[in-house]
Design a protein around this motif. Structure first.
Motif, PDB file in Angstrom:
ATOM      1  N   THR A 210     -21.405   3.600  72.316  1.00 55.91           N
ATOM      2  CA  THR A 210     -21.553   2.857  71.058  1.00 55.91           C
ATOM      3  C   THR A 210     -20.165   2.661  70.455  1.00 55.91           C
ATOM      4  OG1 THR A 210     -21.888   4.921  69.859  1.00 55.91           O
ATOM      5  CG2 THR A 210     -23.868   3.706  70.452  1.00 55.91           C
TER       6      THR A 210
ATOM      7  N   VAL B 108     -19.249  -0.790  63.832  1.00 55.26           N
ATOM      8  CA  VAL B 108     -19.333  -2.187  63.394  1.00 55.26           C
ATOM      9  C   VAL B 108     -18.970  -2.253  61.918  1.00 55.26           C
ATOM     10  CG1 VAL B 108     -20.839  -4.188  63.116  1.00 55.26           C
ATOM     11  CG2 VAL B 108     -21.215  -2.627  65.012  1.00 55.26           C
TER      12      VAL B 108
ATOM     13  N   VAL C 209     -23.010  -0.170  67.150  1.00 53.22           N
ATOM     14  CA  VAL C 209     -23.731  -1.038  68.085  1.00 53.22           C
ATOM     15  C   VAL C 209     -23.589  -0.457  69.493  1.00 53.22           C
ATOM     16  CG1 VAL C 209     -21.790  -2.639  68.486  1.00 53.22           C
ATOM     17  CG2 VAL C 209     -24.143  -3.422  68.817  1.00 53.22           C
ATOM     18  N   SER C 210     -24.671  -0.532  70.250  1.00 54.74           N
ATOM     19  CA  SER C 210     -24.616  -0.006  71.616  1.00 54.74           C
ATOM     20  C   SER C 210     -23.932  -1.010  72.534  1.00 54.74           C
ATOM     21  CB  SER C 210     -26.016   0.343  72.114  1.00 54.74           C
ATOM     22  OG  SER C 210     -26.855  -0.770  72.001  1.00 54.74           O
ATOM     23  N   VAL C 211     -23.180  -0.452  73.470  1.00 51.72           N
ATOM     24  CA  VAL C 211     -22.419  -1.268  74.415  1.00 51.72           C
ATOM     25  C   VAL C 211     -22.561  -0.670  75.816  1.00 51.72           C
ATOM     26  CG1 VAL C 211     -20.721  -1.969  72.676  1.00 51.72           C
ATOM     27  CG2 VAL C 211     -20.280   0.066  74.054  1.00 51.72           C
TER      28      VAL C 211
ATOM     29  N   VAL D 147     -22.358  -9.290  65.603  1.00 55.19           N
ATOM     30  CA  VAL D 147     -22.219  -8.996  67.035  1.00 55.19           C
ATOM     31  C   VAL D 147     -23.514  -9.442  67.709  1.00 55.19           C
ATOM     32  CG1 VAL D 147     -21.904  -7.187  68.761  1.00 55.19           C
ATOM     33  CG2 VAL D 147     -20.762  -6.985  66.549  1.00 55.19           C
TER      34      VAL D 147
ATOM     35  N   ASP E 164     -21.903 -10.145  73.808  1.00 56.51           N
ATOM     36  CA  ASP E 164     -20.525 -10.346  73.336  1.00 56.51           C
ATOM     37  C   ASP E 164     -19.591  -9.361  74.039  1.00 56.51           C
ATOM     38  OD1 ASP E 164     -21.347 -12.266  71.581  1.00 56.51           O
ATOM     39  OD2 ASP E 164     -20.912 -11.132  69.746  1.00 56.51           O
TER      40      ASP E 164
ATOM     41  N   ILE F  87     -16.857  -6.843  74.121  1.00 56.09           N
ATOM     42  CA  ILE F  87     -16.252  -5.935  73.138  1.00 56.09           C
ATOM     43  C   ILE F  87     -14.875  -5.490  73.625  1.00 56.09           C
ATOM     44  CG2 ILE F  87     -16.558  -3.743  71.889  1.00 56.09           C
ATOM     45  CD1 ILE F  87     -18.716  -5.906  71.232  1.00 56.09           C
TER      46      ILE F  87
ATOM     47  N   ALA G 299     -21.782  -5.960  74.324  1.00 57.74           N
ATOM     48  CA  ALA G 299     -22.762  -5.440  73.374  1.00 57.74           C
ATOM     49  C   ALA G 299     -24.160  -5.555  73.973  1.00 57.74           C
ATOM     50  CB  ALA G 299     -22.678  -6.221  72.070  1.00 57.74           C
ATOM     51  N   THR G 300     -24.999  -4.565  73.676  1.00 58.77           N
ATOM     52  CA  THR G 300     -26.374  -4.630  74.178  1.00 58.77           C
ATOM     53  C   THR G 300     -27.382  -4.739  73.026  1.00 58.77           C
ATOM     54  OG1 THR G 300     -26.479  -2.206  74.260  1.00 58.77           O
ATOM     55  CG2 THR G 300     -25.868  -3.341  76.285  1.00 58.77           C
ATOM     56  N   LYS G 301     -26.865  -4.862  71.808  1.00 61.31           N
ATOM     57  CA  LYS G 301     -27.740  -5.055  70.634  1.00 61.31           C
ATOM     58  C   LYS G 301     -27.072  -6.037  69.671  1.00 61.31           C
ATOM     59  CE  LYS G 301     -31.081  -1.575  70.318  1.00 61.31           C
ATOM     60  NZ  LYS G 301     -31.013  -0.140  70.302  1.00 61.31           N
TER      61      LYS G 301
END
Ligand code: SF4
Length: 118
Positions: free
Chosen positions: A55, A58, A66-68, A95, A99, A101, A114-116
């Motif tokens: 994560t 943000v 935000v999870s990545v 985000v 996207d 990161i 990003a996963t969310k």
């Protein structure tokens, strides 16, 4: 001859795999129930890779974090550098899923995405 015992992570069955190696060559793989297990075993002993999830902070978003994840697998020996590269990163909202990161994280050629939404 070297023998390596692994558990397949291809599905919840978790088949116990045995890989026999002669130097850097795989001589045999046993214990797999399907082809995926054999492919995993060969890759795991010769060039192990993983998806890394984490994560990042943000600024100005709906959530503080935000999870990545890495867009693809990266070499296992680059995981530490990858996690280190994510420390202290703050992205500005908005985000969106997918996207980028961190591009080319730890010089792997793989982006952190990003996963969310945030
Ligand atoms: S060998 Fe096949 S069936 Fe067994 S855990 Fe791996 S993916 Fe699942």
């Amino acid at each position: 001859m070297e023998k390596r015992e692994l558990i397949c992570i291809g599905c919840p069955m978790g088949c116990p795999l045995t890989v026999e190696l002669e130097g850097k060559e795989v001589v045999s793989v046993t214990g797999h129930t399907c082809k995926r297990g054999e492919v995993y075993a060969r890759k795991e002993v010769l060039s192990p890779t993983r998806i890394v999830t984490s994560t990042v902070k943000v600024e100005g978003g709906k959530a503080d974090m935000v999870s990545v994840k890495t867009k693809e697998d990266i070499p296992k020996d680059k995981i530490f550098q990858c996690v280190k590269a994510l420390k202290g990163i703050t992205v500005k909202a908005p985000v969106h899923i997918g996207d980028v990161i961190v591009p080319n994280v730890a010089d792997t050629g793989v982006d952190i995405v990003a996963t969310k939404e945030a």
